[in-house]
Design an enzyme around this catalytic site. Structure first.
Site, PDB file in Angstrom:
ATOM      1  N   CYS A 178     -13.816 -39.556   5.159  1.00 20.25           N
ATOM      2  CA  CYS A 178     -14.037 -39.659   6.574  1.00 20.25           C
ATOM      3  C   CYS A 178     -13.043 -40.495   7.384  1.00 20.25           C
ATOM      4  O   CYS A 178     -13.345 -41.808   7.616  1.00 20.25           O
ATOM      5  CB  CYS A 178     -15.553 -40.314   6.929  1.00 20.25           C
ATOM      6  SG  CYS A 178     -15.739 -40.063   8.723  1.00 20.25           S
ATOM      7  N   CYS A 207     -15.881 -34.417  11.909  1.00 16.84           N
ATOM      8  CA  CYS A 207     -16.040 -35.936  12.029  1.00 16.84           C
ATOM      9  C   CYS A 207     -16.891 -36.242  13.346  1.00 16.84           C
ATOM     10  O   CYS A 207     -15.962 -36.223  14.411  1.00 16.84           O
ATOM     11  CB  CYS A 207     -14.684 -36.488  11.909  1.00 16.84           C
ATOM     12  SG  CYS A 207     -14.723 -38.556  12.041  1.00 16.84           S
TER      13      CYS A 207
END
Length: 421
Positions: free
Chosen positions: A172, A350
């Site tokens: 991430c 994201c």
């Protein structure tokens, strides 16, 4: 039916389909594949399964660690045999995996989903600083340390608050700055913002890889007086002096040391050592798969999913969801002697949390082009996206994805865009 039995004996096992790794990718594939194949083993050492995307919210005090975890037994399908052990070596030439306890597992087909490992030792003093209670150093990336972030945030009374992004691929890519925006918002709400100098140090050439979202994020930083330094990499922490040293990646031998009151570190990451040492990896150590079919480039009976693969996409749970349906369909075809057809387009997502009330939902593909689900401008900060991040996505993960029914938002996207996608 195996009733989700745990096997720890030092013996030889055999199965048609082996899944190595019981994280997001492994458990998702176990749920999907167990609907088609009963002779299935999953190899996973940990008792506890974490929903890691929640760690950002835990670090900001919006969720608790208990809300992010469940027992591994509860997320593995009951008809799947679980060997609670760690992979020690791969021998794909003879279809064998050896475990740390000395067990040997023979397989016909295999899915590798062993994620990334944290390489704390690549930053001098990092581990010591994280283990030191009053060091001001924290990280949201580990269940061991994530609660420390909020403790430091609550005790912050002024000085430099520094947030880092290492010079390696990571899980991430937005997470290192999410906690920065949460910190800025927290300090503003507590009347301490004027005492803080908030600094983002990233090894990347821009604040985010996708231009649309990068422009908005830079605007947010400018408006909230957050300093952004690119192509800078944390190499050393002196927790006795509260100093962090950075190297300038484009200027040889140039370094800079800064004092900190709070230092949120994203540890360097990489493929697990067992994968690096195996014949399954590419030159960088990642599982060598075709980026579209997710089938191994050398061993046709092996597929990969998630962070450990060589796919050039941002490593997120959303990517795992989108990859899972491709792996499922292609594996079933291979197992039935048919040609593989499905392709992964690099979709990843994201949710860039920008504070306690708003979020930018970044979604994009291999070409770093936005691939958005909703017919709105997701480049804007939206309260609805924050609510989705906090409540909807965890529900989807535990109740739909880990049960094998979530393939990412592609179908939703088609409906939202009136079938034009």
């Amino acid at each position: 039916m195996f009733s989700n039995c745990v096997i720890t004996r030092n013996i030889q096992h055999s199965c048609k389909l082996l899944i190595v790794g019981g994280g997001s990718g492994g458990c998702t594939m176990a749920a999907k594949l167990s609907k088609y194949e009963r002779d299935l083993i999953i190899l996973e050492p940990n008792d506890t399964h974490y929903y890691q995307p929640m760690f950002t919210l835990i670090g900001g005090g919006m969720k608790t660690i208990s809300q992010s975890r469940s027992s591994t037994k509860s997320v593995i399908p009951k008809n799947v045999k679980w060997i609670q052990d760690k992979v020690k070596s791969f021998n794909p030439k003879v279809n064998i995996v050896t475990t740390s306890n000395g067990d040997i597992i023979n397989y016909d087909y295999m899915v590798v989903s062993i994620g990334l490992q944290f390489n704390y030792n690549q930053i001098i003093g990092l581990r010591e600083a994280l283990d030191k209670k009053d060091s001001g150093v924290c990280t949201n990336y580990s269940s061991q340390y994530v609660e420390k972030t909020y403790q430091i945030l609550q005790n912050f009374n002024g000085g430099n608050a520094i947030f880092t992004f290492p010079n390696t691929p990571i899980k991430c890519a937005g997470a290192p700055q999410k906690i920065m925006y949460i910190t800025e918002d927290y300090l503003r709400r507590k009347g301490k913002r004027n005492k803080a100098n908030i600094i983002y140090k990233t090894s990347t050439p821009a604040i985010f890889g996708v231009k649309k979202y990068a422009q908005k994020l830079q605007q947010i930083c400018n408006a909230r007086n957050i300093s952004v330094g690119t192509r800078q990499n944390l190499i050393k922490i002196d927790s006795t002096q509260n100093k962090a040293t950075f190297e300038f990646l484009d200027i040889p031998n140039k370094t800079e040391s800064l004092e900190y009151s709070m230092l949120h570190v994203t540890p360097p990451m990489g493929p697990p050592d067992v994968l690096i040492k195996s014949s399954l990896s590419n030159s960088a150590g990642y599982l060598d798969v075709d980026p579209y079919t997710l089938r191994h480039n050398v061993y046709g009976n092996i597929f990969g999913i998630g962070d450990c693969t060589s796919c050039p996409t941002s490593k997120t749970g959303a990517a795992v969801a989108a990859q899972s349906i491709v792996v499922l369909k292609n594996m079933i075809n291979v197992m039935n002697g048919k040609n593989i057809k499905d392709k992964y387009d690099g979709y990843t997502s994201c949710p860039l949390v920008t504070g306690y009330s708003k979020c930018i939902l970044a979604e994009f593909d291999y070409n770093l082009k936005p691939l958005e689900t909703f017919p709105i401008n997701q480049g804007n900060e939206l309260r609805s996206m924050l609510l989705m991040k906090k409540h909807v996505l965890p529900f989807i993960y535990w109740n739909i994805m880990l049960k094998g029914y979530w393939n990412g938002p592609k179908t939703i996207r088609k409906i939202m865009h009136f079938g034009l996608d």
